[in-house]
Design an enzyme around this catalytic site. Structure first.
Site, mmCIF file in Angstrom:
data_model
loop_
_atom_site.group_PDB
_atom_site.id
_atom_site.type_symbol
_atom_site.label_atom_id
_atom_site.label_comp_id
_atom_site.label_asym_id
_atom_site.label_seq_id
_atom_site.Cartn_x
_atom_site.Cartn_y
_atom_site.Cartn_z
ATOM 1 N N GLY A 1 0.894 -1.353 -0.040
ATOM 2 C CA GLY A 1 -0.006 0.121 -0.179
ATOM 3 C C GLY A 1 0.842 1.342 -0.162
ATOM 4 N N ARG B 1 0.500 5.833 -1.722
ATOM 5 C CA ARG B 1 0.125 6.986 -1.044
ATOM 6 C C ARG B 1 -0.206 6.938 0.249
ATOM 7 N NH1 ARG B 1 -3.561 4.309 -4.089
ATOM 8 N NH2 ARG B 1 -3.200 5.504 -5.976
ATOM 9 N N ASP C 1 -0.997 -8.102 -5.962
ATOM 10 C CA ASP C 1 -2.330 -8.029 -5.140
ATOM 11 C C ASP C 1 -2.235 -8.972 -4.190
ATOM 12 O OD1 ASP C 1 -5.044 -8.849 -4.253
ATOM 13 O OD2 ASP C 1 -5.792 -9.604 -5.891
ATOM 14 N N VAL C 2 -2.045 -8.304 -3.082
ATOM 15 C CA VAL C 2 -1.479 -8.778 -1.703
ATOM 16 C C VAL C 2 -2.505 -9.887 -1.286
ATOM 17 C CG1 VAL C 2 -0.525 -6.999 -0.998
ATOM 18 C CG2 VAL C 2 -2.835 -7.229 -0.438
ATOM 19 N N SER D 1 -5.241 -0.236 13.723
ATOM 20 C CA SER D 1 -5.989 0.841 13.826
ATOM 21 C C SER D 1 -6.841 0.572 15.213
ATOM 22 C CB SER D 1 -7.241 0.525 12.990
ATOM 23 O OG SER D 1 -8.165 1.768 13.139
ATOM 24 N N TYR E 1 -13.899 -4.008 8.898
ATOM 25 C CA TYR E 1 -12.490 -3.306 9.315
ATOM 26 C C TYR E 1 -12.002 -3.742 10.692
ATOM 27 C CZ TYR E 1 -9.085 0.286 8.795
ATOM 28 O OH TYR E 1 -7.916 1.482 8.823
ATOM 29 N N ALA F 1 -10.940 -7.129 11.026
ATOM 30 C CA ALA F 1 -9.520 -7.445 10.634
ATOM 31 C C ALA F 1 -8.475 -6.579 11.267
ATOM 32 C CB ALA F 1 -9.590 -6.847 9.095
ATOM 33 N N LYS F 2 -8.646 -5.442 11.738
ATOM 34 C CA LYS F 2 -7.471 -5.066 12.491
ATOM 35 C C LYS F 2 -7.163 -5.499 13.929
ATOM 36 C CE LYS F 2 -6.543 -1.673 9.253
ATOM 37 N NZ LYS F 2 -5.130 -1.998 8.652
#
Length: 252
Positions: free
Chosen positions: A12, A15, A62-63, A141, A153, A156-157
């Protein structure tokens, strides 16, 4: 500060946080593979690194795809050198309330954050084990603590934190550390997109966020890059399995 040249992979990296991390690690002395889904999108980060005399390679991958990850890591090893630093930063959001969330939205987030981090780490760790040195940094996160509209999310985090701690247990004997950074509000294109989805002016969005942060400002990608630099450095060899909330105040 890196005491000898290492090859680092930053996913990633086109940016935002990833780009800031890539530039910082290059300034610390690493050769940096800037990995993103679109290889051409990495050009600006690579140029920023080369402009200050660093060495960088743009890599499209593509990870979440095993073959793509394998080919990317092999290419990095061949062109930059065996990777002994990995920053799993690639991420996507597909926010929605639970009852509105589709299976596709759930899977998309899991595939990038969890499957992607697993595949990248599995591919890179063999080089670290062989070198008897490695640094793995996973981007979690504050949403790991729970956040309305982000059940995918958040899960996952939070999963990345358990992943990190287990890596530390398994790989420590080989001189490999694994740590996680859990950012709070960071000013990036992703948070700007969140404001847009909510129909809120981004400057007002940041102002509201800053009012709830003890240091009275939102975070910048460089704040995360600074923490990553510490974890990657030679002096952090006795720090492993940790999750640091870089959020402008006490979290977690």
């Amino acid at each position: 500060m890196i005491q000898e040249r290492r090859t680092a992979i930053v996913t990633g990296g086109a940016r935002g946080i990833g780009a800031a991390v890539a530039v910082r690690l290059a300034s610390d002395g690493c050769a940096v593979a800037v990995v993103d889904l679109d290889e051409s999108a990495c050009a600006a980060t690579v140029s920023a690194i080369e402009a200050v005399g660093g060495s960088a390679l743009a890599v499209g991958a593509d990870v979440g795809d095993e073959a793509s990850v394998g080919a990317a890591v092999e290419r990095i090893a061949a062109e930059l050198g065996a990777p002994t630093v990995l920053v799993n930063n690639a991420g996507v959001t597909r926010d929605n309330l639970l009852f509105k969330m589709t299976v596709e939205d759930w899977d998309a987030v899991m595939d990038v954050h969890l499957r992607g981090s697993f595949l990248m780490t599995r591919a890179a760790q063999k080089y670290m084990v062989e070198a008897r040195f490695g640094r793995i940094v996973n981007l979690s996160s504050v949403s790991a603590l729970g956040n309305r509209g982000q059940v995918n999310y958040s899960a996952a985090k939070a999963g990345l934190q358990g992943f990190t701690k287990t890596l530390a247990l398994e790989l420590g004997r080989y001189g490999v550390t694994a740590n996680a950074i859990a950012p709070g509000f960071i000013e990036t294109e992703m948070t700007a997109a969140t404001a847009a989805r909510m129909g809120v002016d981004f400057e007002e969005f940041k102002k509201r966020a800053a009012s709830e942060i003890p240091v009275a400002r939102v975070g910048r990608p460089e704040d995360i890059a600074n923490m990553t630099s510490f974890f990657v450095g030679e002096g952090a060899g006795f720090v492993s399995g940790q999750v640091v909330y870089v959020a402008g105040g006490p979290r977690g």
